[in-house]
Design a protein around this motif. Sequence first.
Motif, PDB file in Angstrom:
ATOM      1  N   MET A 184       0.836  -1.191   0.000  1.00 10.53           N
ATOM      2  CA  MET A 184       0.000   0.000   0.000  1.00 10.53           C
ATOM      3  C   MET A 184       0.878   1.251   0.000  1.00 10.53           C
ATOM      4  N   ILE A 185       0.262   2.378  -0.266  1.00  9.84           N
ATOM      5  CA  ILE A 185       0.947   3.662  -0.268  1.00  9.84           C
ATOM      6  C   ILE A 185       0.275   4.567   0.753  1.00  9.84           C
ATOM      7  N   LEU A 186       1.066   5.063   1.685  1.00  7.78           N
ATOM      8  CA  LEU A 186       0.586   6.011   2.693  1.00  7.78           C
ATOM      9  C   LEU A 186       0.988   7.415   2.251  1.00  7.78           C
ATOM     10  N   THR A 187       0.028   8.310   2.143  1.00  9.26           N
ATOM     11  CA  THR A 187       0.326   9.680   1.728  1.00  9.26           C
ATOM     12  C   THR A 187       0.118  10.645   2.887  1.00  9.26           C
ATOM     13  N   VAL A 188       0.953  11.683   2.911  1.00 12.96           N
ATOM     14  CA  VAL A 188       0.896  12.703   3.951  1.00 12.96           C
ATOM     15  C   VAL A 188       0.794  14.062   3.267  1.00 12.96           C
ATOM     16  N   THR A 189      -0.287  14.780   3.547  1.00 14.09           N
ATOM     17  CA  THR A 189      -0.525  16.091   2.937  1.00 14.09           C
ATOM     18  C   THR A 189      -0.720  17.107   4.063  1.00 14.09           C
ATOM     19  N   PRO A 190       0.343  17.797   4.486  1.00 13.29           N
ATOM     20  CA  PRO A 190       0.218  18.726   5.611  1.00 13.29           C
ATOM     21  C   PRO A 190      -0.615  19.963   5.294  1.00 13.29           C
ATOM     22  N   ASN A 191      -0.773  20.270   4.004  1.00 13.04           N
ATOM     23  CA  ASN A 191      -1.469  21.508   3.614  1.00 13.04           C
ATOM     24  C   ASN A 191      -2.463  21.205   2.489  1.00 13.04           C
ATOM     25  N   PRO A 192      -3.523  20.434   2.776  1.00  7.90           N
ATOM     26  CA  PRO A 192      -4.473  20.040   1.725  1.00  7.90           C
ATOM     27  C   PRO A 192      -5.264  21.242   1.220  1.00  7.90           C
ATOM     28  N   SER A 193      -6.006  21.021   0.148  1.00  4.00           N
ATOM     29  CA  SER A 193      -6.733  22.134  -0.466  1.00  4.00           C
ATOM     30  C   SER A 193      -8.037  21.660  -1.080  1.00  4.00           C
ATOM     31  N   ILE A 194      -8.939  22.615  -1.243  1.00  5.12           N
ATOM     32  CA  ILE A 194     -10.115  22.410  -2.075  1.00  5.12           C
ATOM     33  C   ILE A 194      -9.765  23.011  -3.431  1.00  5.12           C
ATOM     34  N   ASP A 195      -9.732  22.185  -4.455  1.00  2.00           N
ATOM     35  CA  ASP A 195      -9.307  22.633  -5.779  1.00  2.00           C
ATOM     36  C   ASP A 195     -10.519  23.002  -6.625  1.00  2.00           C
ATOM     37  N   ARG A 196     -10.531  24.238  -7.086  1.00  2.00           N
ATOM     38  CA  ARG A 196     -11.575  24.691  -7.999  1.00  2.00           C
ATOM     39  C   ARG A 196     -10.927  24.925  -9.366  1.00  2.00           C
ATOM     40  N   THR A 197     -11.440  24.268 -10.372  1.00  2.00           N
ATOM     41  CA  THR A 197     -10.913  24.407 -11.723  1.00  2.00           C
ATOM     42  C   THR A 197     -11.972  25.034 -12.619  1.00  2.00           C
ATOM     43  N   VAL A 198     -11.634  26.170 -13.210  1.00  2.00           N
ATOM     44  CA  VAL A 198     -12.524  26.872 -14.140  1.00  2.00           C
ATOM     45  C   VAL A 198     -12.028  26.607 -15.553  1.00  2.00           C
ATOM     46  N   MET A 199     -12.846  25.989 -16.374  1.00  2.00           N
ATOM     47  CA  MET A 199     -12.470  25.642 -17.740  1.00  2.00           C
ATOM     48  C   MET A 199     -13.079  26.664 -18.700  1.00  2.00           C
ATOM     49  N   LEU A 200     -12.196  27.411 -19.385  1.00  2.00           N
ATOM     50  CA  LEU A 200     -12.640  28.465 -20.292  1.00  2.00           C
ATOM     51  C   LEU A 200     -12.746  27.941 -21.725  1.00  2.00           C
ATOM     52  N   PRO A 201     -13.703  28.454 -22.517  1.00  2.00           N
ATOM     53  CA  PRO A 201     -13.837  28.024 -23.909  1.00  2.00           C
ATOM     54  C   PRO A 201     -12.897  28.775 -24.852  1.00  2.00           C
ATOM     55  N   ALA A 202     -12.246  29.827 -24.350  1.00  2.00           N
ATOM     56  CA  ALA A 202     -11.361  30.640 -25.183  1.00  2.00           C
ATOM     57  C   ALA A 202     -10.198  31.123 -24.329  1.00  2.00           C
ATOM     58  N   THR A 203      -9.287  31.854 -24.970  1.00  2.00           N
ATOM     59  CA  THR A 203      -8.103  32.344 -24.283  1.00  2.00           C
ATOM     60  C   THR A 203      -8.470  33.343 -23.185  1.00  2.00           C
ATOM     61  N   LEU A 204      -7.811  33.227 -22.047  1.00  2.00           N
ATOM     62  CA  LEU A 204      -8.031  34.147 -20.936  1.00  2.00           C
ATOM     63  C   LEU A 204      -7.548  35.548 -21.318  1.00  2.00           C
ATOM     64  N   ARG A 205      -8.403  36.554 -21.101  1.00  2.00           N
ATOM     65  CA  ARG A 205      -8.032  37.953 -21.353  1.00  2.00           C
ATOM     66  C   ARG A 205      -8.178  38.731 -20.056  1.00  2.00           C
ATOM     67  N   ARG A 206      -7.089  39.326 -19.605  1.00  2.00           N
ATOM     68  CA  ARG A 206      -7.123  40.079 -18.362  1.00  2.00           C
ATOM     69  C   ARG A 206      -8.104  41.245 -18.468  1.00  2.00           C
ATOM     70  N   GLY A 207      -8.907  41.412 -17.428  1.00  2.98           N
ATOM     71  CA  GLY A 207      -9.851  42.518 -17.389  1.00  2.98           C
ATOM     72  C   GLY A 207     -11.154  42.265 -18.115  1.00  2.98           C
ATOM     73  N   ALA A 208     -11.273  41.121 -18.786  1.00  4.12           N
ATOM     74  CA  ALA A 208     -12.487  40.819 -19.554  1.00  4.12           C
ATOM     75  C   ALA A 208     -13.446  39.958 -18.738  1.00  4.12           C
ATOM     76  N   VAL A 209     -14.684  39.884 -19.181  1.00  2.00           N
ATOM     77  CA  VAL A 209     -15.680  38.993 -18.583  1.00  2.00           C
ATOM     78  C   VAL A 209     -15.666  37.680 -19.350  1.00  2.00           C
ATOM     79  N   HIS A 210     -15.553  36.578 -18.631  1.00  2.00           N
ATOM     80  CA  HIS A 210     -15.514  35.259 -19.262  1.00  2.00           C
ATOM     81  C   HIS A 210     -16.668  34.402 -18.760  1.00  2.00           C
ATOM     82  N   ARG A 211     -17.131  33.516 -19.599  1.00  4.51           N
ATOM     83  CA  ARG A 211     -18.121  32.521 -19.205  1.00  4.51           C
ATOM     84  C   ARG A 211     -17.471  31.144 -19.310  1.00  4.51           C
ATOM     85  N   ALA A 212     -17.524  30.427 -18.224  1.00  4.50           N
ATOM     86  CA  ALA A 212     -16.837  29.143 -18.157  1.00  4.50           C
ATOM     87  C   ALA A 212     -17.642  28.041 -18.821  1.00  4.50           C
ATOM     88  N   ASP A 213     -16.920  27.101 -19.425  1.00  2.62           N
ATOM     89  CA  ASP A 213     -17.562  25.890 -19.928  1.00  2.62           C
ATOM     90  C   ASP A 213     -17.982  24.984 -18.777  1.00  2.62           C
TER      91      ASP A 213
END
Length: 329
Positions: free
Chosen positions: A1-30
């Motif tokens: 078996m494999i024992l893993t140790v994660t001292p600093n876990p996280s809640i991962d939020r992934t936003v998937m965009l349909p086009a290239t990210l543009r700073r300052g613009a409004v985007h709608r996520a897929d």
Amino acid sequence: MILTVTPNPSIDRTVMLPATLRRGAVHRADAVLFQPGGKGVNISRACVAAGVPTIAVLPVAADDSFVAELGQMGVQVRPAPPTGPMRINLTITEPDGTTTKINTAGASVEQHDLARLAEIVLGVAAETRPGWVVLAGSLPPGAPADWYAGVGAALHADGHRFAVDTSDAPLAALLDGNVVPDLIKPNAEELASVTAGDPAAFELDPAAAAAAAATLAGRLAGTVLATLGAAGAVLVDADGAWHATPPPTTVVSTVGAGDASLFGYLLADLRGAAAPERLASAVAYGAAAAGLPGTTPPTPTDVRTADVRVSQLDIPPSPLTEGTPSWQN
């Protein structure tokens, strides 16, 4: 078996965009994904996907929804008392695979919190006798940089093998200490940070990356698995050095690809594979993870080990990088 140790876990939020990210613009996520994260957590999830027994040790309340979600995924959790809210990591992915990450620091800890976490890790290791213990990810605010080194020394004293995947001060402190990890898994930037090298040059020239890794292998780490993004990975141990290139992959998200690579190596090692086969498994798993959204772990059916090309490298005895590594200053 494999024992893993994660001292600093996280809640991962992934936003998937349909086009290239543009700073300052409004985007709608897929799509937007919410997944339990942290390097060790990702490796435990990969274990479940491959049918490998695993236990994940991390600071989290036993009744937290994070534990419940991992349980639904098949990951057994041994919780340690948390010191505050879990951090949130935001990832933005673009259609061409470009990945932008915004990570928070996590809750601060004190010495007694870390002592309790280490006690749980050593207790679970003594109880289960895992094939590998993986110490993975960043350390939370307030943790001393040498915490991994201290836990690793205690693991070795009890006869356990351990692998480390971390960066910055914790990596430097580990290599500057008296304990020799059985395996470290830096990426090009992390390898460069402890060998006074150039990460871009390492990705362009895997032989240079392997030469830099060779300055660590045997003396400061038993084995070095250095992932190089699209260039694959190099593996250096006491017996030699190898480079592997990944199969053609349509990149969706690079988040978690390094974690999958480390799991692929450990999986092959547990099956008794030789060094070139362990490297091939690592690169195949990393490529498979890059083709999946968020931190979704690959299953064995996603992995194309037969399409990985491995070649042995002739590494000179002296490092190709110049100057004194930062951890020796």
